[in-house]
Every structure is written in C-alpha cells, then in structure tokens.
Scaffold this active site. Structure first.
Site, short mmCIF file in Angstrom:
data_model
loop_
_atom_site.label_atom_id
_atom_site.label_comp_id
_atom_site.label_asym_id
_atom_site.label_seq_id
_atom_site.Cartn_x
_atom_site.Cartn_y
_atom_site.Cartn_z
N LYS A 145 11.41 -1.18 1.00
CA LYS A 145 11.87 -1.59 -0.33
C LYS A 145 12.83 -2.76 -0.18
O LYS A 145 14.05 -2.60 -0.07
CB LYS A 145 12.56 -0.41 -1.03
CG LYS A 145 12.64 -0.56 -2.54
CD LYS A 145 11.27 -0.42 -3.19
CE LYS A 145 11.37 -0.40 -4.71
NZ LYS A 145 10.05 -0.35 -5.36
N SER A 175 5.63 -0.97 -7.81
CA SER A 175 6.71 -0.05 -8.16
C SER A 175 6.38 0.64 -9.49
O SER A 175 5.37 1.34 -9.59
CB SER A 175 8.04 -0.79 -8.21
OG SER A 175 9.12 0.10 -8.19
#
Length: 539
Positions: free
Chosen positions: A193, A387
């Site tokens: 991430k 996401s």
C-alpha cells in the site's frame, strides 16, 4: 474635502461593481445563447472531414459547454463522445475522412487504447484517417500512440517529438513534515500500500518499486507493440529507438520512420483535400458539432442497458464531477433509478476510481448488490478500479478489465497529523484542554497518538481490511487467506489481475455491454443505452 473624496470613492466603487455585474451577466447570456443554438442540430456539409482535436483530459463523461466553441478553445471530451462519433461517422455519407489532432492528451492507457480501437474500426469503413500536429510540441508518447491508428502521420517541422520511454514519479514529504515539526502517524494494512509512503519515507520501498515497474512494463509493451505493428517494424527495433533516447525532434522522428512527413497544418489540409478528392474548399466539422448534429434522439426500443459511470475518488455525500469526487449518495440514487426502471434490463457499472472512503465504498457495494438480485450487473473497469474501486467491483456478476487497467490494491491505510508542535514552534500558538476521558481529544490534531490510541486505530483498520478480504473472497470464490496473499495493497494491471483471478475476462466497455445484453436475453441492436449520470454542463 473628506466628504467629496469619500463620495468619489463611493461612486467609483459602485461603478466598478456595476461593471463587474454587467460583465458576468454578459458571460452568462453568451453561454445561454450558445447553449440555445447548440440544441439546434447544426448542419454537417456533405463531403466533410470530422476533426478530432484531442487535448487535455479525456473523461468518462465530459462537460457540455458550447462557450468553448465560441472562443475556439479545446472542448472537454469524453470517451463515450469520441467512440460514439466515430461509430456514426463510419456509416455517415457526409463524412469522408477523420483528421486526428492529438496534442497533449491526458488519459490513462486503457482510455487511449479504446480510442485507438475506435479509430481502427472507423478505418474499416474504407474512409481514411490522417493524424497531424502543429506547434512547438508536436507529440508525446500518448499522442503518438493514438496517431499510429491513422493511415498517415504528419507533424510540423522543427518541433519537439518525445519518444524516449515512460516514467512514474512520486514526491516525498517526510523531510518537509520534519522541518515544519508536523508529526504524522501513518498506519497501513498491506505491505504494497504505497499511498502512505510519501509521508513516511524519502524514496520508494522495494514493494512499491516492484509494482510500479510491473505497471510501466505493461504500458511500455503496449506502446512498443502498437508502434511496431503500425510502422512495420520489429518490437526490438522500436525498443532500441526508445532506449537510445535520441528522438527529440520531428526531424529525428521522420528519419526513424515514425512519421510520414513534415507538414504545416495548411499543407496537411491541402493533402487531405486531394486524398478524399474534394473539388471545393475542405469542409471540416468538430467533434462537439458532429456529436450534437448526429444525435439520433430517442430510440424506438423500449428495452435498455443502463450504463452507470462511477468516476472519481469515493466519498460520502453527493458527487462533484468538477472536483473528481464520486459521492455515495449520488451513486445510490442513480443505481436505484436503474433498479426500479423496468425498461432497464441489465446494468453495466463502469468504474474509473482510485478508491477513497471505505464507508462510502460499502454503501455503494450494497446498492450494486441489491440491483444484481433483480437484474444482471456487469462491471467494466476503465483506467483504474483500485482499492475502494475494486471493493465496489466485487458486487457485480461479471468483471471485465482492460489489460492495462490498474486494479486490486486490496488494503487500507489511515493517517493522523499532529500540528501542535508546529503551531507552538513556528507560530507561538499553544494548546490546552479539558475532557471527560483520556481519549476525547484523540483526533484533535494537536498532539501525537498515544500507544493505546494507536492500537485502537490499528484495530479499526484491521476490521476494514478483514471486511475487504471477505467481500473479495465471496465475489471471487476464494478463501480469505488466498485473497490476503494477493492483496496486501498490491496494484495489479488488468492482465495480471486476470491471472490472479481478480477479474473474469479482458475487454472494454462495448464488450461489457454485449455481455450484459446477452445475460438479459436481449438481441443485438434491439436495445438502447441509457447512461447515468448525464453529461455535465456549466449552465
């Protein structure tokens, strides 16, 4: 004396205010008049050339503003507008050719690939496509990629021509935050991430570098293979041209056989006129003019496929297209409209989003899931469905992605900035408080998180991540552990996502519409397309 000076100042102020009001009203009136004229289908002359002047952002759906035409400014365009116009022009006897002018196009590679495919399909009608640019900056890689769909490619002599490879760059703010005495607390679930790295690092992590390299390789292969096929070269030769980095002018590009000639815009116009064998002056029609004039109006078919455009950063509340925000409230309302409309037999959810609020993503997921219990829902991914965008996609019955889409990024992060020390050391502002518990000012932003508060923050993010994993596992018929193994916030290209089982097949929006129609039992050309939200306007 003071009285007269005050009076003069007052009069001048009033005159200036009245002048500004008149100016603003004139602009509004001009836009209104232009809009009124634009509703009347402008005539398209016979033996016309459709001019595609592509510059700036290309959106999923664009702004409809006729004042751009009045001031000869590039009209904001949408993918749907471009592909629709090319499809109609292919069978329109009034249109003899397409003149493509790509210069400074801003769009993702999936969008570029869909436009290029539409140009190739137009050429199948037997009508030519000529690409050219003018000005000091002729073409960048994205512009040239579109131009390779043309029969011939021209550029102005002596202009810059960029054909030296692709790059992705990231700015890092850790040093800035330290200088300002801003204390960040950054938490993430997922080693890939990378969105939080600018606040915690001074360079790319190994994991982030790995995924960015994979993305660039995917896009670079597209550019290389497309150029090689269009210019009858080997992929190795094209790659060598890029790696050498010696092509910086249109003369260099011509010598490398990337162009068919160096011509001014007027000379291109003359050549195009001869090519399509037009006796009189060359008649051109812009994309916006042709789109409005070739509108077919209401379809005779009652059955429809609903195309829901979900574009922007996901947030709670209403959408704001101009600010790039995709609001859950607006989305739920549009999805309910499709769900309750008996004429809409299936829905295609077109996603172009980097994600955003997990709460809003879940609310939108619920709306799509409810719709899928009543009619088929097919997901089509645009430039990005990552996401929260991928969270939303898992509610569909079938997921399609471009080979070059950015998707996945199954992970979560949170950030807390403490400004207290900065305000004290830089501004002389101090902070004190009273509260009914030790946690009451946890998110005041005036002090760093304590260990117990950090643990609470981490727990909440872990809960969101677990929910994300469960949504994906349910959609993709995988175990939670299997999803976690390919999750961890990693971004995948559409091609890689197919191999990992995150999407069902590769395809564009047209493919998704065809699949939705088939799932709904509708015959080809026996249904209409209904899009939401409708194109924006400034009026």
């Amino acid at each position: 004396m003071r009285f007269f000076s005050t009076m003069v100042a007052s009069v001048l102020g009033s005159l200036i205010a009245i002048g500004l009001i008149i100016f603003i009203c004139a602009l509004i009136a001009t836009a209104f008049i232009a809009s009124s004229f634009s509703t009347v289908q402008a005539p398209v002359a016979s033996e016309s050339v459709l001019t595609l002047r592509l510059s700036g952002p290309i959106e999923e759906y664009g702004i409809s503003d006729p004042t751009y035409e009045l001031f000869d400014l590039p009209q904001p365009t949408s993918l749907a507008q471009i592909s629709g116009a090319l499809e109609k022009a292919a069978t329109d006897d009034r249109i003899k050719a397409v003149w493509l002018k790509p210069q400074g196009v801003i769009a993702g590679w999936p969008t570029l690939a869909e436009i290029r495919q539409s140009l190739l399909e137009f050429r199948e009608s037997g009508k030519p496509v000529i690409a050219s640019t003018s000005g000091d900056m002729a073409m960048r890689e994205s512009d040239y990629f579109l131009a390779t769909a043309a029969d011939s490619v021209y550029a102005a002599p002596g202009a810059f021509f960029e054909f030296n490879g692709l790059s992705l760059s990231v700015l890092f703010y850790k040093g800035l935050l330290e200088k300002l005495n801003i204390e960040p607390t950054v938490l993430r679930v997922g080693t890939f991430k990378g969105a939080v790295e600018p606040y915690t690092r001074e360079d790319l992590s190994r994991e982030n570098r790995e995924q960015l390299v994979a993305i660039l390789e995917n896009w670079s292969q597209l550019l290389t293979s497309t150029t090689a096929e269009a210019r009858s070269m080997s992929k190795e030769h094209v790659n060598n041209l890029i790696q050498a980095g010696t092509i910086l002018t249109t003369e260099d590009a011509l010598e490398a056989d990337l162009l068919d000639g160096l011509l001014s815009e007027e000379n291109v116009r003359t050549r195009l006129k001869k090519w399509v064998e037009i006796d009189g002056s060359l008649q051109t029609t812009s994309l916006s003019t042709y789109s409005s004039s070739s509108s077919s109006g209401s379809s005779s078919h009652s059955d429809a496929i609903g195309v829901m455009i979900a574009s922007g950063t996901i947030m709670s509340g209403n959408s704001s297209g101009r600010n790039g925000l995709l609001g859950a409230t607006t989305f739920e309302r549009s999805m309910r409209s499709f769900r309750e409309n008996d004429d809409v037999k299936a829905v295609v959810l077109r996603i172009d989003s980097p994600g955003g609020s997990a709460t809003a993503s879940e609310a939108m997921w619920q709306a799509v899931k409810e719709t899928s219990t009543e009619k088929p829902v097919v997901v089509s991914m645009g430039d990005m469905a990552a996401s929260g965008g991928y969270w939303l996609a898992t509610a569909g019955d079938t997921i399609l992605a471009s080979p070059h889409t950015l998707t996945g990024s199954i992970g979560v992060f949170g950030m807390h900035l403490s400004l207290g020390r900065m305000m004290e050391t830089k501004l002389g502002i101090t902070y004190d408080h009273v509260s009914t518990s030790d946690f009451a000012d946890m998110f005041s932003g005036m002090r760093p998180l304590r260990d117990a508060e950090r643990a609470l923050f981490e727990r909440s993010l872990g809960q969101i991540y677990t929910k994300f994993l469960e949504r994906v596992a349910e959609s993709r018929d995988m175990t939670v552990d299997a999803v976690d193994a390919i999750g961890q916030g990693r971004i995948w290209t559409g091609e890689a996502a197919l191999n990992e089982g995150l999407v069902d097949q590769l395809g564009d929006l047209d493919d998704a519409i065809e699949i939705a129609a088939e799932m709904a039992g509708l015959e080809k050309d026996e249904y209409r397309i209904r899009r939401l939200p409708r194109p924006r306007t400034y009026l």
